[in-house]
Scaffold this active site. Structure first.
Site, PDB file in Angstrom:
ATOM      1  N   HIS A   1     -36.537 -36.720  31.021  1.00  0.00           N
ATOM      2  CA  HIS A   1     -35.330 -37.169  30.323  1.00  0.00           C
ATOM      3  C   HIS A   1     -34.093 -36.343  30.672  1.00  0.00           C
ATOM      4  O   HIS A   1     -33.075 -36.434  29.985  1.00  0.00           O
ATOM      5  CB  HIS A   1     -35.558 -37.144  28.820  1.00  0.00           C
ATOM      6  CG  HIS A   1     -36.702 -38.000  28.373  1.00  0.00           C
ATOM      7  ND1 HIS A   1     -36.787 -39.344  28.674  1.00  0.00           N
ATOM      8  CD2 HIS A   1     -37.830 -37.695  27.667  1.00  0.00           C
ATOM      9  CE1 HIS A   1     -37.894 -39.836  28.159  1.00  0.00           C
ATOM     10  NE2 HIS A   1     -38.539 -38.864  27.550  1.00  0.00           N
TER      11      HIS A   1
ATOM     12  N   ARG B   1     -25.402 -49.327   8.374  1.00  0.00           N
ATOM     13  CA  ARG B   1     -25.548 -47.885   8.232  1.00  0.00           C
ATOM     14  C   ARG B   1     -25.915 -47.541   6.793  1.00  0.00           C
ATOM     15  O   ARG B   1     -25.494 -48.206   5.843  1.00  0.00           O
ATOM     16  CB  ARG B   1     -24.247 -47.148   8.611  1.00  0.00           C
ATOM     17  CG  ARG B   1     -23.716 -47.463   9.991  1.00  0.00           C
ATOM     18  CD  ARG B   1     -24.689 -47.103  11.096  1.00  0.00           C
ATOM     19  NE  ARG B   1     -24.925 -45.685  11.181  1.00  0.00           N
ATOM     20  CZ  ARG B   1     -24.165 -44.837  11.870  1.00  0.00           C
ATOM     21  NH1 ARG B   1     -23.079 -45.275  12.499  1.00  0.00           N
ATOM     22  NH2 ARG B   1     -24.464 -43.562  11.919  1.00  0.00           N
TER      23      ARG B   1
ATOM     24  N   PRO C   1     -25.106 -37.378  17.884  1.00  0.00           N
ATOM     25  CA  PRO C   1     -24.232 -36.207  17.750  1.00  0.00           C
ATOM     26  C   PRO C   1     -22.807 -36.630  17.406  1.00  0.00           C
ATOM     27  O   PRO C   1     -22.233 -37.497  18.063  1.00  0.00           O
ATOM     28  CB  PRO C   1     -24.303 -35.557  19.139  1.00  0.00           C
ATOM     29  CG  PRO C   1     -25.606 -36.022  19.704  1.00  0.00           C
ATOM     30  CD  PRO C   1     -25.774 -37.423  19.192  1.00  0.00           C
ATOM     31  N   GLU C   2     -22.249 -36.034  16.366  1.00  0.00           N
ATOM     32  CA  GLU C   2     -20.906 -36.370  15.913  1.00  0.00           C
ATOM     33  C   GLU C   2     -19.950 -35.230  16.272  1.00  0.00           C
ATOM     34  O   GLU C   2     -20.331 -34.298  16.968  1.00  0.00           O
ATOM     35  CB  GLU C   2     -20.916 -36.642  14.411  1.00  0.00           C
ATOM     36  CG  GLU C   2     -21.918 -37.692  13.970  1.00  0.00           C
ATOM     37  CD  GLU C   2     -21.576 -39.102  14.442  1.00  0.00           C
ATOM     38  OE1 GLU C   2     -20.466 -39.307  14.986  1.00  0.00           O
ATOM     39  OE2 GLU C   2     -22.405 -40.003  14.281  1.00  0.00           O
TER      40      GLU C   2
ATOM     41  N   LYS D   1      -4.968 -50.644   6.010  1.00  0.00           N
ATOM     42  CA  LYS D   1      -6.298 -51.226   6.194  1.00  0.00           C
ATOM     43  C   LYS D   1      -6.927 -51.643   4.864  1.00  0.00           C
ATOM     44  O   LYS D   1      -6.926 -50.880   3.905  1.00  0.00           O
ATOM     45  CB  LYS D   1      -7.223 -50.219   6.890  1.00  0.00           C
ATOM     46  CG  LYS D   1      -6.741 -49.744   8.248  1.00  0.00           C
ATOM     47  CD  LYS D   1      -6.810 -50.861   9.283  1.00  0.00           C
ATOM     48  CE  LYS D   1      -6.422 -50.355  10.664  1.00  0.00           C
ATOM     49  NZ  LYS D   1      -6.490 -51.427  11.676  1.00  0.00           N
TER      50      LYS D   1
ATOM     51  N   LYS E   1     -15.646 -37.381  20.118  1.00  0.00           N
ATOM     52  CA  LYS E   1     -17.032 -37.079  20.478  1.00  0.00           C
ATOM     53  C   LYS E   1     -17.211 -36.864  21.982  1.00  0.00           C
ATOM     54  O   LYS E   1     -18.342 -36.766  22.463  1.00  0.00           O
ATOM     55  CB  LYS E   1     -17.949 -38.211  20.010  1.00  0.00           C
ATOM     56  CG  LYS E   1     -17.890 -38.455  18.505  1.00  0.00           C
ATOM     57  CD  LYS E   1     -18.747 -39.654  18.126  1.00  0.00           C
ATOM     58  CE  LYS E   1     -18.515 -40.046  16.681  1.00  0.00           C
ATOM     59  NZ  LYS E   1     -19.318 -41.248  16.318  1.00  0.00           N
TER      60      LYS E   1
ATOM     61  N   ARG F   1     -32.738 -41.511  25.432  1.00  0.00           N
ATOM     62  CA  ARG F   1     -32.411 -42.931  25.294  1.00  0.00           C
ATOM     63  C   ARG F   1     -31.378 -43.407  26.314  1.00  0.00           C
ATOM     64  O   ARG F   1     -31.116 -44.598  26.424  1.00  0.00           O
ATOM     65  CB  ARG F   1     -31.935 -43.218  23.869  1.00  0.00           C
ATOM     66  CG  ARG F   1     -33.005 -42.903  22.836  1.00  0.00           C
ATOM     67  CD  ARG F   1     -32.534 -43.147  21.421  1.00  0.00           C
ATOM     68  NE  ARG F   1     -32.309 -44.570  21.166  1.00  0.00           N
ATOM     69  CZ  ARG F   1     -31.895 -45.059  19.999  1.00  0.00           C
ATOM     70  NH1 ARG F   1     -31.669 -44.231  18.987  1.00  0.00           N
ATOM     71  NH2 ARG F   1     -31.716 -46.351  19.835  1.00  0.00           N
TER      72      ARG F   1
END
Length: 271
Positions: free
Chosen positions: A89, A260, A2-3, A151, A56, A107
């Site tokens: 869970h 990714r 989830p973002e 950066k 988040k 998880r």
């Protein structure tokens, strides 16, 4: 995982219903990523004053202290007066007089952490070091562009790092860069003012649209009222390797960056 959009959708789906509630009990299941940090009994009798989001993380403000909630890789929250019996869970429950907030996390990479306040070392460890809030009023272009100029990291990986702007996860980074017309491998410091401004606007636009669409449900995400997200159905490049670009028809490409998957159009995102 989830973002930001999924976390914001989750917040909106239960914030109004839990505000003003009094904690009646806490149920703790198997250990999560980090311990709660206090005895559950300490939270009984506390009143929920509101629910905020930082990146988040969800911040559940109590009349004394706060709870920081992270959904981890596969977590989701549900809030209702009559939830079904706890499953294998379901690892945390905040039981209130207005309903029960339950964390479902197969998880167990999520966490619920109590802190005395945002200056508490437990809270600072989780919240310090993050970049600008892309949906907030402080997402100033000048600050954002200065962060890019400092950066040499490829822009896609810099967006995922969260140090310049917070909460732009993998799906949204791919979509943002497509909308801005920037190749994911371009070094952040090479992005000039004009393209940086397009990127700044694309971040706001994509994330706001994702929140409006309920986030993205790729496997098991749902909001606290059980609703699934639909943003993934209108993705321009994410998950579309080999398919024609919706804008120019060129096949969408897939590459790996920092373990990714990155999707982009080689024609629309030339540099």
């Amino acid at each position: 995982m989830p973002e930001l959009p999924e976390v914001e959708v989750t917040r909106r789906s239960f914030a109004g219903a839990i505000e003003g509630a009094t904690v009646r009990g806490i149920t703790v299941g198997k250990p999560l990523r980090w311990p709660l940090g206090t005895e559950p009994a300490v939270l009984v009798g506390r009143r929920v004053c509101g629910v905020r989001r930082r990146g988040k993380y969800l911040l559940l403000d109590l009349d004394e202290g706060l709870l920081l909630i992270h959904l981890g890789m596969s977590g989701s929250l549900r809030f209702a007066r009559d939830l079904p019996a706890r499953g294998a869970h379901d690892h945390f429950e905040l039981i209130t007089d207005q309903g029960t907030l339950r964390l479902h996390d197969p998880r167990r990479f999520g966490a619920v952490v109590w802190a005395a306040g945002e200056s508490d070392p437990r809270a600072r460890k989780l919240l310090d070091g993050w970049g600008l809030e892309p949906l907030g009023e402080d997402f100033a272009f000048e600050t954002f562009h200065a962060g890019l100029r400092a950066k040499r990291t490829p822009i896609k990986q810099l967006l995922l790092a969260g140090t310049v702007v917070v909460g732009v996860g993998n799906i949204y980074a791919c979509e943002v860069l497509f909308l801005a017309g920037i190749r994911p491998t371009t070094r952040a410091c090479a992005i000039g003012p004009q393209r940086a401004r397009r990127l700044h606007g694309a971040i706001r636009e994509v994330l706001a649209r994702a929140v409006e669409r309920g986030g993205s449900t790729l496997r098991d995400f749902s909001s606290a009222d059980g609703s699934a997200g639909h943003f993934q159905l209108e993705a321009n490049v994410y998950g579309r390797a080999g398919l024609p670009c919706r804008q120019c028809g060129t096949p969408v490409r897939l590459l790996r960056q920092g373990q990714r998957s990155t999707y982009f159009c080689p024609h629309c995102q030339r540099a």
